[in-house]
Scaffold this motif. Structure first.
Motif, mmCIF file in Angstrom:
data_model
loop_
_atom_site.group_PDB
_atom_site.id
_atom_site.type_symbol
_atom_site.label_atom_id
_atom_site.label_comp_id
_atom_site.label_asym_id
_atom_site.label_seq_id
_atom_site.Cartn_x
_atom_site.Cartn_y
_atom_site.Cartn_z
ATOM 1 N N ALA A 51 -22.883 29.118 -2.255
ATOM 2 C CA ALA A 51 -22.704 28.152 -3.348
ATOM 3 C C ALA A 51 -23.406 28.574 -4.629
ATOM 4 O O ALA A 51 -23.257 27.917 -5.663
ATOM 5 C CB ALA A 51 -23.230 26.776 -2.916
ATOM 6 N N ARG A 52 -24.147 29.679 -4.594
ATOM 7 C CA ARG A 52 -25.059 29.980 -5.698
ATOM 8 C C ARG A 52 -24.363 30.429 -6.976
ATOM 9 O O ARG A 52 -24.799 30.084 -8.071
ATOM 10 C CB ARG A 52 -26.086 31.024 -5.251
ATOM 11 N N SER A 53 -23.276 31.187 -6.878
ATOM 12 C CA SER A 53 -22.585 31.622 -8.098
ATOM 13 C C SER A 53 -22.026 30.435 -8.865
ATOM 14 O O SER A 53 -22.159 30.349 -10.083
ATOM 15 C CB SER A 53 -21.451 32.601 -7.745
ATOM 16 N N ARG A 54 -21.387 29.506 -8.136
ATOM 17 C CA ARG A 54 -20.854 28.317 -8.815
ATOM 18 C C ARG A 54 -21.977 27.472 -9.395
ATOM 19 O O ARG A 54 -21.869 26.958 -10.506
ATOM 20 C CB ARG A 54 -20.015 27.492 -7.838
ATOM 21 N N ALA A 55 -23.083 27.322 -8.634
ATOM 22 C CA ALA A 55 -24.203 26.528 -9.121
ATOM 23 C C ALA A 55 -24.836 27.164 -10.354
ATOM 24 O O ALA A 55 -25.144 26.478 -11.341
ATOM 25 C CB ALA A 55 -25.247 26.371 -8.011
ATOM 26 N N ALA A 56 -25.015 28.488 -10.302
ATOM 27 C CA ALA A 56 -25.589 29.184 -11.462
ATOM 28 C C ALA A 56 -24.665 29.071 -12.660
ATOM 29 O O ALA A 56 -25.117 28.949 -13.806
ATOM 30 C CB ALA A 56 -25.843 30.649 -11.122
ATOM 31 N N GLY A 57 -23.347 29.106 -12.413
ATOM 32 C CA GLY A 57 -22.394 28.944 -13.509
ATOM 33 C C GLY A 57 -22.536 27.602 -14.194
ATOM 34 O O GLY A 57 -22.494 27.504 -15.423
ATOM 35 N N LEU A 58 -22.718 26.541 -13.407
ATOM 36 C CA LEU A 58 -22.885 25.210 -13.996
ATOM 37 C C LEU A 58 -24.172 25.117 -14.804
ATOM 38 O O LEU A 58 -24.204 24.515 -15.885
ATOM 39 C CB LEU A 58 -22.877 24.155 -12.884
ATOM 40 N N ILE A 59 -25.241 25.722 -14.293
ATOM 41 C CA ILE A 59 -26.513 25.671 -15.017
ATOM 42 C C ILE A 59 -26.435 26.472 -16.311
ATOM 43 O O ILE A 59 -26.876 26.013 -17.379
ATOM 44 C CB ILE A 59 -27.658 26.175 -14.119
ATOM 45 N N LEU A 60 -25.870 27.689 -16.236
ATOM 46 C CA LEU A 60 -25.744 28.478 -17.462
ATOM 47 C C LEU A 60 -24.801 27.810 -18.461
ATOM 48 O O LEU A 60 -25.024 27.866 -19.677
ATOM 49 C CB LEU A 60 -25.240 29.879 -17.122
ATOM 50 N N ALA A 61 -23.756 27.159 -17.948
ATOM 51 C CA ALA A 61 -22.847 26.442 -18.843
ATOM 52 C C ALA A 61 -23.566 25.308 -19.558
ATOM 53 O O ALA A 61 -23.281 25.021 -20.719
ATOM 54 C CB ALA A 61 -21.659 25.903 -18.058
ATOM 55 N N SER A 62 -24.516 24.677 -18.872
ATOM 56 C CA SER A 62 -25.252 23.581 -19.512
ATOM 57 C C SER A 62 -26.056 24.074 -20.712
ATOM 58 O O SER A 62 -26.302 23.316 -21.651
ATOM 59 C CB SER A 62 -26.176 22.904 -18.497
ATOM 60 N N ASN A 63 -26.468 25.363 -20.680
ATOM 61 C CA ASN A 63 -27.135 25.933 -21.852
ATOM 62 C C ASN A 63 -26.245 25.811 -23.081
ATOM 63 O O ASN A 63 -26.681 25.384 -24.161
ATOM 64 C CB ASN A 63 -27.457 27.415 -21.634
ATOM 65 N N ASN A 64 -24.988 26.174 -22.895
ATOM 66 C CA ASN A 64 -24.073 26.160 -24.025
ATOM 67 C C ASN A 64 -23.582 24.756 -24.356
ATOM 68 O O ASN A 64 -23.222 24.479 -25.498
ATOM 69 C CB ASN A 64 -22.897 27.092 -23.738
ATOM 70 N N VAL A 65 -23.571 23.872 -23.353
ATOM 71 C CA VAL A 65 -23.292 22.468 -23.652
ATOM 72 C C VAL A 65 -24.381 21.924 -24.576
ATOM 73 O O VAL A 65 -24.102 21.246 -25.575
ATOM 74 C CB VAL A 65 -23.207 21.633 -22.361
ATOM 75 N N GLY A 66 -25.645 22.243 -24.245
ATOM 76 C CA GLY A 66 -26.747 21.814 -25.111
ATOM 77 C C GLY A 66 -26.664 22.436 -26.486
ATOM 78 O O GLY A 66 -26.874 21.765 -27.500
ATOM 79 N N ALA A 67 -26.324 23.744 -26.519
ATOM 80 C CA ALA A 67 -26.190 24.416 -27.811
ATOM 81 C C ALA A 67 -25.031 23.834 -28.612
ATOM 82 O O ALA A 67 -25.080 23.759 -29.843
ATOM 83 C CB ALA A 67 -25.985 25.914 -27.599
ATOM 84 N N GLY A 68 -23.950 23.433 -27.905
ATOM 85 C CA GLY A 68 -22.811 22.844 -28.594
ATOM 86 C C GLY A 68 -23.055 21.417 -29.031
ATOM 87 O O GLY A 68 -22.663 21.001 -30.125
ATOM 88 N N LEU A 69 -23.728 20.631 -28.167
ATOM 89 C CA LEU A 69 -24.041 19.253 -28.531
ATOM 90 C C LEU A 69 -25.107 19.191 -29.624
ATOM 91 O O LEU A 69 -25.144 18.233 -30.393
ATOM 92 C CB LEU A 69 -24.526 18.482 -27.303
ATOM 93 N N GLY A 70 -25.965 20.223 -29.658
ATOM 94 C CA GLY A 70 -27.054 20.227 -30.633
ATOM 95 C C GLY A 70 -26.605 19.954 -32.054
ATOM 96 O O GLY A 70 -27.118 19.028 -32.706
ATOM 97 N N PRO A 71 -25.648 20.719 -32.589
ATOM 98 C CA PRO A 71 -25.198 20.442 -33.949
ATOM 99 C C PRO A 71 -24.588 19.047 -34.113
ATOM 100 O O PRO A 71 -24.777 18.403 -35.141
ATOM 101 C CB PRO A 71 -24.139 21.536 -34.195
ATOM 102 N N LEU A 72 -23.852 18.578 -33.078
ATOM 103 C CA LEU A 72 -23.224 17.263 -33.173
ATOM 104 C C LEU A 72 -24.261 16.150 -33.209
ATOM 105 O O LEU A 72 -24.082 15.135 -33.886
ATOM 106 C CB LEU A 72 -22.278 17.044 -31.980
#
Length: 407
Positions: free
Chosen positions: A134-155
């Motif tokens: 399960a680790r690749s999918r889990a790591a993908g979700l965590i790394l994606a959250s980095n960019n969600v935060g970076a994307g939400l940041g400007p908004l």
């Protein structure tokens, strides 16, 4: 509750909590980029000076990665995660009190040191609370959250900066960090038994960071991550300023436009994690190399875009395709390292990735001052191709030197 349900629940809760913290982490981190035009005007800073403000954080963040990884393996993930989050929230709030450039640089460096404790501890927590399957999918979700935060940041940040001023905005976001830190402390589940998270023959001993540093795969992944991460740091730091200064957009409009590619990049990271677990787990470079080459081509086309709409569209496509490669780079050592040294190994890899945070703001700021924004964004296309070349000559294997050292 059955053992299988307990394993799944532990993994899902861990991923949800870590993803939530990373969203706050990156909102905190990108605030400075949104506020740079106002800070630069207040303190009389050039583009190079503004890049230095961002790099003060990045230098400290870089230097803290290896100690953070060693501490994660020695002290455990949970206490380090909470201490890191609370400390960086305090320094975020203090940033809003900075009277001038020197104090601002010191506070951003302290903020970077506090945040540097988090990444290796988060990967350590993930390795202790998920199965390898399960680790690749889990790591993908965590790394994606980095960019969600970076994307939400400007908004989130751009309207706050306009309405409340850049100083008050830092205080508001810091308060949110303290709330999330309390939730992490209360809700993070205990680690799963070792036999559920890695093979029976994996070593259980704890070792220092020097062991991970001696492994060639770890070092290649660190160098690859350095080149790969130039794009993310470069876009986060300079796209808002480019849209305001070169395209004449308002700060809020620039925040919205710069957020879209980052949010789409998060989708790309999630899709890449799924592709890795489904088809490319044994040969990451079959996904990484084509994705990075296509991303570099799209970046070149972006440089030639005549309108803001075309620029943002091509940037969004480039960021999505780039995101497909993330797990193939960052997740590779996470999959092959024993859990006993995941903190140290990922600290080493993240040191490479954060070297981009030091270089990209400064190099791009200098290029923008000297040659214009076209040269600055061209630098990102070149480093993306460099990451593809490193991946092309990197073969996936078990980290044998690490295993032998802890056996």
């Amino acid at each position: 509750m059955s053992p299988d349900n307990t394993v799944r629940r532990t993994g899902r809760t861990t991923v949800a909590l870590l993803a939530g913290v990373y969203i706050i982490d990156y909102i905190d981190r990108v605030m400075i980029a949104i506020a740079l035009p106002l800070i630069g005007a207040e303190f009389g800073l050039s583009h190079t000076g503004q890049g230095l403000v961002v790099s003060a954080f990045a230098i400290a963040y870089l230097l803290g990665q290896l100690p953070g990884g060693l501490l994660a393996d020695r002290a455990g993930a949970r206490p380090l995660l909470v201490v890191s989050l609370l400390a960086w929230s305090v320094f975020t709030a203090a940033t809003g009190l900075a009277p001038g450039l020197v104090v601002l640089l010191v506070l951003r460096a302290l903020f970077g040191l506090a945040q540097a404790l988090f990444p290796a501890a988060s990967f350590k927590a993930l390795a202790e609370r998920t199965t390898r399957e399960a680790r690749s999918r889990a790591a993908g979700l965590i790394l994606a959250s980095n960019n969600v935060g970076a994307g939400l940041g400007p908004l989130v940040v751009a309207p706050l900066v306009v309405l409340a001023g850049w100083r008050h905005t830092f205080w508001i976001v810091a308060a949110a960090g303290l709330v999330v830190g309390f939730a992490l402390w209360k809700l993070l589940p205990p680690p799963l038994p070792r036999e559920l998270t890695e093979p029976d023959d994996a070593p259980a001993a704890s070792v220092g960071v020097s062991v991970a540093l001696r492994d060639g795969l770890v070092l290649r992944c660190a160098l690859m991550f350095a080149c790969y991460n130039m794009l993310n740091y470069g876009m986060i730091t300079w796209v808002p300023s480019y849209l305001v200064e070169a395209k004449g957009m308002s700060l809020v409009s620039a925040g919205v436009s710069s957020a879209i590619p980052l949010l789409v990049n998060a989708v790309g990271v999630i899709v890449g994690g799924w592709l890795m677990s489904r088809w490319f787990d044994r040969s990451a470079r079959r996904l990484v190399v084509p994705a990075l080459v296509v991303s570099a081509v799209l970046l070149v086309l972006m440089l030639r875009a005549g309108s803001t709409t075309a620029f943002t569209t091509l940037q969004t496509l480039a960021m999505f395709v780039n995101g497909l490669a993330a797990i193939g780079i960052v997740g590779l050592p996470l999959r092959v390292l024993p859990r006993a040294v995941v903190g140290s190994g990922m600290g080493a890899v993240n040191t490479g990735g954060q070297l981009a945070g030091v270089l990209a703001p400064l190099v791009m700021g200098w290029l923008a001052d000297r040659f214009g924004f076209g040269a600055a964004f061209g630098f990102l296309a070149a480093t993306t191709l460099a990451a593809a070349l490193i991946s092309l000559v990197t073969r996936q294997r078990q980290a044998r030197q690490v295993k032998e050292a802890v056996s």
